[in-house]
Every structure is written in structure tokens, then in C-alpha cells.
Write an enzyme that holds these catalytic residues in place. Structure first.
Site, PDB file in Angstrom:
ATOM      1  N   GLU A  45     105.806 124.306 101.827  1.00 41.71           N
ATOM      2  CA  GLU A  45     106.286 123.256 100.927  1.00 41.71           C
ATOM      3  C   GLU A  45     105.110 122.491 100.337  1.00 41.71           C
ATOM      4  O   GLU A  45     105.109 122.130  99.161  1.00 41.71           O
ATOM      5  CB  GLU A  45     107.212 122.296 101.688  1.00 41.71           C
ATOM      6  CG  GLU A  45     107.886 121.239 100.830  1.00 41.71           C
ATOM      7  CD  GLU A  45     107.155 119.911 100.783  1.00 41.71           C
ATOM      8  OE1 GLU A  45     107.670 118.969 100.155  1.00 41.71           O
ATOM      9  OE2 GLU A  45     106.058 119.802 101.367  1.00 41.71           O
ATOM     10  N   GLU A  46     104.117 122.243 101.176  1.00 37.35           N
ATOM     11  CA  GLU A  46     102.981 121.428 100.744  1.00 37.35           C
ATOM     12  C   GLU A  46     102.118 122.122  99.696  1.00 37.35           C
ATOM     13  O   GLU A  46     101.265 121.487  99.074  1.00 37.35           O
ATOM     14  CB  GLU A  46     102.117 121.036 101.950  1.00 37.35           C
ATOM     15  CG  GLU A  46     102.825 120.182 102.992  1.00 37.35           C
ATOM     16  CD  GLU A  46     103.091 118.759 102.526  1.00 37.35           C
ATOM     17  OE1 GLU A  46     102.813 118.447 101.358  1.00 37.35           O
ATOM     18  OE2 GLU A  46     103.592 117.962 103.337  1.00 37.35           O
ATOM     19  N   ASP A  87     113.066 115.164 104.436  1.00 36.09           N
ATOM     20  CA  ASP A  87     111.606 115.240 104.320  1.00 36.09           C
ATOM     21  C   ASP A  87     111.032 113.842 104.511  1.00 36.09           C
ATOM     22  O   ASP A  87     111.193 112.979 103.654  1.00 36.09           O
ATOM     23  CB  ASP A  87     111.252 115.784 102.929  1.00 36.09           C
ATOM     24  CG  ASP A  87     109.763 116.055 102.757  1.00 36.09           C
ATOM     25  OD1 ASP A  87     108.979 115.731 103.661  1.00 36.09           O
ATOM     26  OD2 ASP A  87     109.392 116.593 101.694  1.00 36.09           O
ATOM     27  N   HIS A 145     111.039 120.958 105.614  1.00 37.26           N
ATOM     28  CA  HIS A 145     109.858 121.828 105.627  1.00 37.26           C
ATOM     29  C   HIS A 145     109.094 121.674 106.932  1.00 37.26           C
ATOM     30  O   HIS A 145     108.981 120.587 107.490  1.00 37.26           O
ATOM     31  CB  HIS A 145     108.975 121.607 104.397  1.00 37.26           C
ATOM     32  CG  HIS A 145     108.124 120.387 104.376  1.00 37.26           C
ATOM     33  ND1 HIS A 145     106.870 120.328 104.957  1.00 37.26           N
ATOM     34  CD2 HIS A 145     108.309 119.177 103.799  1.00 37.26           C
ATOM     35  CE1 HIS A 145     106.329 119.139 104.731  1.00 37.26           C
ATOM     36  NE2 HIS A 145     107.192 118.413 104.043  1.00 37.26           N
ATOM     37  N   ASP A 187     105.357 113.871 108.177  1.00 37.01           N
ATOM     38  CA  ASP A 187     105.515 114.763 107.025  1.00 37.01           C
ATOM     39  C   ASP A 187     105.131 116.192 107.401  1.00 37.01           C
ATOM     40  O   ASP A 187     103.991 116.587 107.227  1.00 37.01           O
ATOM     41  CB  ASP A 187     104.640 114.264 105.873  1.00 37.01           C
ATOM     42  CG  ASP A 187     104.810 115.065 104.601  1.00 37.01           C
ATOM     43  OD1 ASP A 187     105.792 115.808 104.482  1.00 37.01           O
ATOM     44  OD2 ASP A 187     103.952 114.945 103.722  1.00 37.01           O
ATOM     45  N   HIS A 228      99.667 112.237 104.501  1.00 36.84           N
ATOM     46  CA  HIS A 228      98.714 113.309 104.195  1.00 36.84           C
ATOM     47  C   HIS A 228      97.327 113.043 104.782  1.00 36.84           C
ATOM     48  O   HIS A 228      96.326 113.493 104.239  1.00 36.84           O
ATOM     49  CB  HIS A 228      98.622 113.555 102.687  1.00 36.84           C
ATOM     50  CG  HIS A 228      99.770 114.331 102.149  1.00 36.84           C
ATOM     51  ND1 HIS A 228      99.822 114.805 100.865  1.00 36.84           N
ATOM     52  CD2 HIS A 228     100.931 114.733 102.730  1.00 36.84           C
ATOM     53  CE1 HIS A 228     100.950 115.455 100.680  1.00 36.84           C
ATOM     54  NE2 HIS A 228     101.640 115.418 101.798  1.00 36.84           N
TER      55      HIS A 228
END
Length: 516
Positions: free
Chosen positions: A317-318, A346, A271, A283, A448
Site C-alpha cells: 500500500e505504501e 488504515d 494494509h 500505520d 512514517h
């Protein structure tokens, strides 16, 4: 029925089809049920050498610069720049590139959420480390008394009866478990709650999604400790959420090799989007940059492929695997039947990394923890473990949860597998002894967060994992699926280390809807 994809930029339009049936695939197995050395390790050596860390880092630097002090969230201008960068690099080495648009419901914080205990003993909690607003949460700024719901129940807040006698206007504090966050939020709202706090029963912050709109009161997820602090008798709390909720357009990027059997396709995906808090360089810039380097080198070496390679950079994706879900949902049964497998990468550069391989045969975790891998997923797993063993490196397993972009593929019976280096899970002492790094610390402390920038990548780990990516891509590109009825190895596939509970899985990824 497949929808045609609008091409952005120069080049011919490629009809991007889906691929393979869930026919089993696997390396040959010996009597012990382990994959035998079919020469793939030696064959991939030159290719692995050509796929360089320097080339991958060049792409990471570009993505980091695109994000600047912001992010690359799907639906944003910076995400569109990321798409343009990938497209430009692919076209420069001869790929026809399709950019597949799709609409989605964009939902993100406009201003940072707030959570505090007003009384007794005032306490302000930290957004991003102790709590986060849930995707698709309603908005509001609420100060009210707290009522705890469902402590000690197997499915707290999952039934309307759990809220019998709930005082209207109170903030509901509910443990995680037993049902979706949407169910907890909906039941609380129907009972008259003014806001909802769901707290984790695992290490780390609960960073969840309601899965879609419908709950109009603020909903946040927290750590276990925050939940317990708010559960004290006679507590008054404040919850503030301010999120935007609007339809936007974003994109998948698709390119495939000119050579290879179009009836035997290997989808290699990662992603491209980040979360709203930061640049998302681990990420998932790490996966996106790696498969871009692999695709470039494959084209530059003018390699022939027996199976057709289809490289995919997924959008949104998130926000719920939206890009890969859109892609799979818009393939005909005939197109799906051509896809032999999906490789997913990922987060493969985590600073405190472990070399995790997805547990495709469910031998390490079982289907009570993992999604059931379609037949052939164990064969993919075996290729990775076999590679690491021959390279003299340990590998471990992570649950095949379906919480990344391979999820839509396994959902329609397509075998899948891939690599992962860990998210907010905590490295064990056993793992530190085997893989190095620091025990008792998250695999990625910037997961994140705004600090997930270029400095968050463990270059040594990324170098090791990218070699495994290159090996797997070339190995499956060289497979003639039309001639060989390949099957999973006999017996369980396992890594060279024991596998600890959790396996580094990012349990509380933003696209997680369910609580278990």
C-alpha cells in the site's frame, strides 16, 4: 480473467473472487434522513465485548517484534514474516487462507537522502521531518545553484514553458500544486535541471511519489519553510538521493467466512506493510491487528453470516496501493458484481486521535476535495456515525480521498467507507475540546517515522475505534443484500461535530502522486 492464487502453507486453496455491484446500501432512514435504530447496536454488543484490546495488542506486539529495529516494507523478509503470522493465526481458527503473490517495482532509500543549503548561511535539513526523497526518484549527489520556478502560478512547473530560460545544471525549486509530481520532475529534467525540490503549500512535510520510474534526476519533497529557505537569492544547495529500484514479489492475504451468500460479499481490508523508516505499528499495524482480531473472534464464535465476509491484508500500500489495485484489477466483471462494499481501516490508533469517519456522501467536503463516493458509501458512513452516537462518543469526518486501499474499489463503483484517527495533520482547538488530546500537535507525530512502534499507539483510542470496527463488520455480515434494496439515507450524513478543513487526512502519504 481472475488469476488463481498460490497458497503458501497449509489449507485448501480458496478461489478469491471480488464482490458486489455498486448497488446502494444503507441503514433505514427516518424522515430527518438519519439512520434509524434497527437494533444493530444491541445485536453487536456481545461481539464487541469479545473483540478485546488485549487480543489486538497481542498482534501489535508480534508485528513490532517482527520489525525489530527495522521495518516491514513490502518485498522484505520482515513483511513476509508478517504475512506468515497473519496466515498462521487465521488457519488456527479454521480459515482457508490464500496468499496472493504479485510482482511490483520496489523503490526505497538505500541510504538516507541529504538536503542542505550550502550558501548563503549554510543549513542542513532533517530527513523525515523537513524533507524526504520521492518514491521513484532518480539517484545522484548534486551541488548546484538554485533556480525557483512557478512561484505565484496556479500550476507551477506543470508546463514545459514554465522552464523557459532555465539555466542548465541548476536545481529547480518548485511549489506544490496543479499537477503530478512526475510532471514537475519530467519538465524540470527536460529543461536541464540537475535535481528538483518540490515544497509543500500545506502544513507538514511533502512526502510524495512520482508514481513510477522515468525521472532520472534526484527529486525530494519538503516543508514550506525549507522551500522558502532554498528560494533565497543566490542560493546554492546540495541534494543527494540513493534509492534502489528493482522488481520484487510481495503478497496479499485473503480469507473469507465459510457461511454467507457468495453473491453478496463484504470486503474488510487493511494494509499490512510499513514504510521503510520503521515498524509501522499505527500505520498500519493498528488496522491489520484489529481486523485479525475481528476475524478470529467471528470464527471462534462460530457465527453465521448472511453476507460473506472476505478479510484482506493488502501488500505494498505504501508504494501506491499496489496490493488492492492488483486484487481489484484481476477480478472479472462477474466477481466484481458480487462485492457489496469495502470497509477500510488504515491508522486507527493515532496518539493524538480524532474519531474520523470517511465522508462517503461528500456532504462535508465535496468532490473538489474528495473522490466521489459510489452510491451506498453514505450508508456505510451512516453506520459508523450512528454507532458512535449510540455509544455516546463524538465523531467527525475526513475527506473520502481514495488515498488508501478503498481507492481501487470506489474506482470501479463499489461503495466503501471506514475509519481513520489522523496522520500528520494538526489537531485543531475545536477538535481537542471535543476529543481530548493536544491542539496544535499532529494526530500522529511519528507518522512514517522510526518512532511508529508499539509505544506510538493510543490504546484508549484504539479500543474505541476497534469497537466501531467490530460493530460495522457484524452489522454488514447480518445484512441480507439479496432481500433488501437498501439506499443511502435521505439527506446528508454528518457526525456529531463540525468538520474542519482537512479532516485529519494524510495528504502527503507516500503513495500520493497528485498535488491537489
Amino acid at each position: 480473467m481472475q488469476r488463481r492464487m498460490r497458497k503458501i502453507g497449509v489449507g485448501a486453496t480458496l478461489a478469491v473472487a471480488g464482490v458486489v455491484a455498486a448497488s446502494a446500501l444503507a441503514p433505514s432512514a427516518n424522515a430527518a434522513g438519519k439512520p434509524s435504530d434497527d437494533g444493530a447496536f444491541a445485536i453487536s454488543k456481545g461481539f464487541r465485548k469479545a473483540v478485546t484490546l488485549q487480543g489486538i495488542k497481542e498482534h501489535l506486539v508480534a508485528l513490532d517484534e517482527i520489525a525489530g529495529d527495522g521495518n516491514r516494507i513490502a518485498g522484505s523478509e520482515n513483511y513476509n514474516k508478517s504475512v506468515a503470522y497473519v496466515q498462521e493465526r487465521l488457519e488456527a481458527v479454521g480459515y482457508d487462507v490464500d496468499v496472493q503473490p504479485f510482482e511490483f517495482l520496489y523503490n526505497a532509500d538505500v541510504t538516507l537522502p541529504e538536503l542542505e543549503r550550502v550558501s548563503p548561511s549554510p543549513m542542513v535539513f532533517s530527513e523525515g521531518s523537513e524533507f524526504a526523497s520521492m518514491t521513484y526518484s532518480g539517484n545522484g549527489d548534486v551541488t548546484a545553484a538554485v533556480t525557483v520556478v512557478g512561484v505565484g502560478d496556479a500550476s507551477p512547473g506543470c508546463e514545459p514553458a514554465d522552464f523557459a530560460g532555465f539555466p542548465a545544471g541548476h536545481i529547480a525549486v518548485i511549489p506544490r500544486g496543479g499537477c503530478t509530481f512526475f510532471a514537475k520532475g519530467s519538465n524540470a529534467q527536460a529543461a536541464g535541471a540537475s535535481a528538483v525540490v518540490v515544497y509543500n503549500h500545506l502544513d507538514g512535510m511533502l512526502n510524495g511519489t512520482l508514481g513510477g520510474p522515468g525521472v532520472t534526476i534526484p527529486v525530494v519533497g519538503t516543508t514550506t519553510q525549507v522551500g522558502l529557505e532554498l528560494s533565497q537569492p543566490s542560493t546554492t544547495a546540495r541534494v543527494k538521493v540513493d534509492r534502489v529500484n528493482e522488481t520484487r514479489t510481495t503478497y496479499n492475504v485473503i480469507a473469507e467466512t465459510a457461511t454467507g451468500d457468495p453473491n453478496n460479499v463484504v470486503v474488510v481490508g487493511a494494509h499490512l506493510d510499513s514504510v521503510v523508516r520503521g515498524a509501522g505499528i499505527n500505520d498500519n499495524g493498528s488496522g491489520s491487528a484489529t481486523i485479525l482480531e475481528v476475524a478470529e473472534v467471528f470464527a471462534q464464535q462460530d457465527r453465521e453470516a448472511k453476507s460473506k465476509l472476505r478479510f484482506a491484508w493488502w501488500g505494498a500500500e505504501e508504494l501506491g496501493l499496489l496490493g488492492s489495485r492488483h486484487y481489484v484489477a484481476n477480478l472479472s466483471e462477474e466477481e466484481l458484481a458480487k462485492i457489496r462494499l469495502n470497509l477500510n481501516f488504515d491508522m486507527i490508533g493515532s496518539p493524538n486521535y480524532v474519531r474520523f469517519v470517511y465522508d462517503g456522501d461528500n456532504s462535508a467536503f465535496g468532490t473538489d476535495v474528495s473522490a466521489e463516493g459510489p452510491a451506498g458509501s453514505g450508508a456505510i458512513e451512516a453506520v459508523f456515525h450512528d454507532y458512535f452516537a449510540k455509544a455516546g462518543m463524538a465523531s467527525a469526518e475526513t475527506p473520502f480521498s481514495g488515498r488508501s486501499d478503498y481507492g481501487p474499489f470506489i474506482g470501479v463503483g463499489i461503495p466503501a467507507g471506514g475509519l481513520f484517527t489522523g496522520a500528520e495533520g494538526v489537531k485543531t482547538a475545536e477538535q481537542a475540546a471535543i476529543f481530548g488530546g493536544e491542539a496544535g500537535v499532529a494526530y500522529d507525530v511519528c507518522y512514517h517515522q522510526a518512532c511508529d512502534n508499539l509505544s506510538n499507539i493510543n490504546m484508549k483510542g484504539l479500543d474505541e475505534m476497534s469497537d466501531a470496527v467490530a460493530h460495522s463488520v457484524l452489522t454488514f455480515a447480518n445484512r441480507d443484500f439479496a432481500k433488501a434494496g437498501l439506499v443511502d439515507p435521505a439527506g446528508p450524513v454528518s457526525g456529531t461535530t463540525t468538520t474542519t478543513e482537512g479532516g485529519g487526512l494524510h495528504d502527503d502519504h507516500d503513495h500520493e502522486e497528485e498535488t491537489e
